[in-house]
Design a protein around this motif. Structure first.
Motif, short mmCIF file in Angstrom:
data_model
loop_
_atom_site.label_atom_id
_atom_site.label_comp_id
_atom_site.label_asym_id
_atom_site.label_seq_id
_atom_site.Cartn_x
_atom_site.Cartn_y
_atom_site.Cartn_z
N ILE A 289 1.38 4.91 0.28
CA ILE A 289 0.58 6.00 0.84
C ILE A 289 1.33 7.32 0.68
O ILE A 289 2.50 7.41 1.03
CB ILE A 289 0.23 5.71 2.31
N ASP B 167 -12.88 5.95 -0.81
CA ASP B 167 -12.47 4.86 0.10
C ASP B 167 -10.98 4.91 0.36
O ASP B 167 -10.50 4.40 1.38
CB ASP B 167 -12.78 3.49 -0.53
N THR B 168 -10.22 5.42 -0.60
CA THR B 168 -8.76 5.30 -0.55
C THR B 168 -8.05 6.66 -0.44
O THR B 168 -6.82 6.70 -0.45
CB THR B 168 -8.22 4.56 -1.80
N ASP C 64 -1.37 -5.29 7.68
CA ASP C 64 -0.74 -4.30 6.79
C ASP C 64 0.33 -3.46 7.50
O ASP C 64 0.23 -2.24 7.59
CB ASP C 64 -1.79 -3.34 6.19
N ARG D 225 1.12 11.43 1.54
CA ARG D 225 0.44 12.37 2.45
C ARG D 225 0.90 13.79 2.19
O ARG D 225 2.09 14.04 2.04
CB ARG D 225 0.76 12.01 3.90
N SER E 251 -3.28 7.54 10.81
CA SER E 251 -2.18 6.84 11.49
C SER E 251 -0.92 7.69 11.57
O SER E 251 -0.12 7.53 12.49
CB SER E 251 -1.88 5.51 10.78
N ARG F 270 -15.68 5.52 8.94
CA ARG F 270 -14.75 4.99 9.95
C ARG F 270 -15.03 5.59 11.32
O ARG F 270 -14.98 4.92 12.34
CB ARG F 270 -13.30 5.33 9.59
N GLU G 181 0.89 -1.15 0.00
CA GLU G 181 0.00 0.00 0.00
C GLU G 181 0.93 1.20 0.00
O GLU G 181 1.69 1.42 0.95
CB GLU G 181 -0.89 0.00 1.23
N PHE H 22 -3.64 9.63 0.43
CA PHE H 22 -4.27 8.58 -0.37
C PHE H 22 -3.38 7.36 -0.45
O PHE H 22 -2.18 7.43 -0.18
CB PHE H 22 -4.63 9.07 -1.78
N LYS H 23 -4.01 6.24 -0.85
CA LYS H 23 -3.32 4.95 -0.97
C LYS H 23 -3.35 4.51 -2.43
O LYS H 23 -4.39 4.59 -3.08
CB LYS H 23 -4.03 3.93 -0.09
#
Ligand code: ADP
Ligand code: UDP
Length: 241
Positions: free
Chosen positions: A92, A197-198, A129, A94, A100, A216, A90, A176-177
């Protein structure tokens, strides 16, 4: 192109074979999960929105030279994609501290980062993960050194393109991922999806969350947020024509 046997059912999508061994059909569901599957629910209409949005964004990226798996939107929920061997990372990116990152590094959510930050998680549900670095990726043989360079460059380029696009919608791209995969000839391309979602997507003026964090974090207005962000994207893409 028609669906043949179902190869896989994931948390948000089903994957089907086609008559062409190089192509798959992905079918987007309304199922939503969070916290590694511990929280489950349904977001009415999400599959339709994520399918449309991911395809629009991948087309935008293609136009700007980013190779993606997107081939053709077949219906509201179904899209034809190039089959890849998924690289189990994944990736990511930012721009603003949240989630996280804020928890791990003690940075208040909403703090702009001085430079886009890239991180990798090992895509492995049974391990939850875990966060890993580039040398873990090489040591575990998840990708080669050359592939890592490509992934890093593509991820940062995608961030530039998407940040700019979302700004035109009055939306801040927080993080995002991404997932990448290999074509049979070894070319690394963008796969999976880009959707609420991502991604974390915040209204630039009010900071309102227009993404899966509403689900969430039980913030309410989940379906409305997905519809709102899709409308913003459509309007902005219409204006670009
Ligand atoms: P998860 O597996 O995390 O529950 P999904 O429900 O989104 O996720 O399932 C879609 C699966 O399809 C994911 O495992 C993803 O890595 C994989 N995938 C996405 N795009 C492609 C592609 N172009 N070729 C092969 N696999 C893909
Ligand atoms: N993300 C994702 N799938 C995952 C984990 C994260 O799409 O399995 C996305 C998430 O939507 C966010 C970004 O990656 O846009 C960073 O997520 P973070 O690590 O902050 O996740 P959290 O721990 O807050 O769920």
């Amino acid at each position: 192109m028609e669906k043949r046997e179902q190869l896989y059912e994931g948390k948000a999508k089903k994957v089907f074979a086609t008559d062409d061994p190089g192509l798959l059909i992905v079918s987007y569901k309304d199922d939503a999960t969070a916290f590694n599957g511990q929280k489950r629910g349904t977001i009415e209409g999400k599959g339709i929105i994520n399918n449309r949005m991911s395809n629009r964004l991948m087309r935008l990226l293609e136009k700007q030279g980013v190779p993606t798996h997107f081939v053709e939107e077949l219906s509201e929920r179904d899209t034809l994609v190039k089959k890849v061997g998924i690289i189990p990372l994944e990736v990511i990116v930012r721009n603003i501290a949240a989630g996280s990152f804020s928890r791990n590094y003690g940075v208040v959510e909403g703090t702009p980062l001085l430079s886009p930050t890239l991180e990798f998680s090992y895509k492995n549900d049974s391990l939850g993960d875990p966060l890993i670095n580039g040398s873990h990726v090489l040591g575990l043989g998840l990708a080669t050194r050359e592939e890592l360079v490509t992934i890093r460059n593509l991820a940062l380029r995608i961030d530039e393109i998407l940040k700019h696009f979302w700004a035109s919608c009055g939306v801040t791209l927080v993080d995002f991922k991404l997932e990448f995969g290999r074509l049979p000839d070894g070319t690394v391309i963008l796969a999976d999806e880009i959707s609420p979602d991502t991604c974390r997507l915040w209204d630039s003026a009010t900071g309102q969350k227009l993404d899966k964090d509403r689900f969430r974090r039980d913030l309410g207005g989940v379906e409305e947020a997905y519809r709102e962000i899709m409308e913003r994207l459509e309007k902005s893409m219409e204006a670009m024509k």
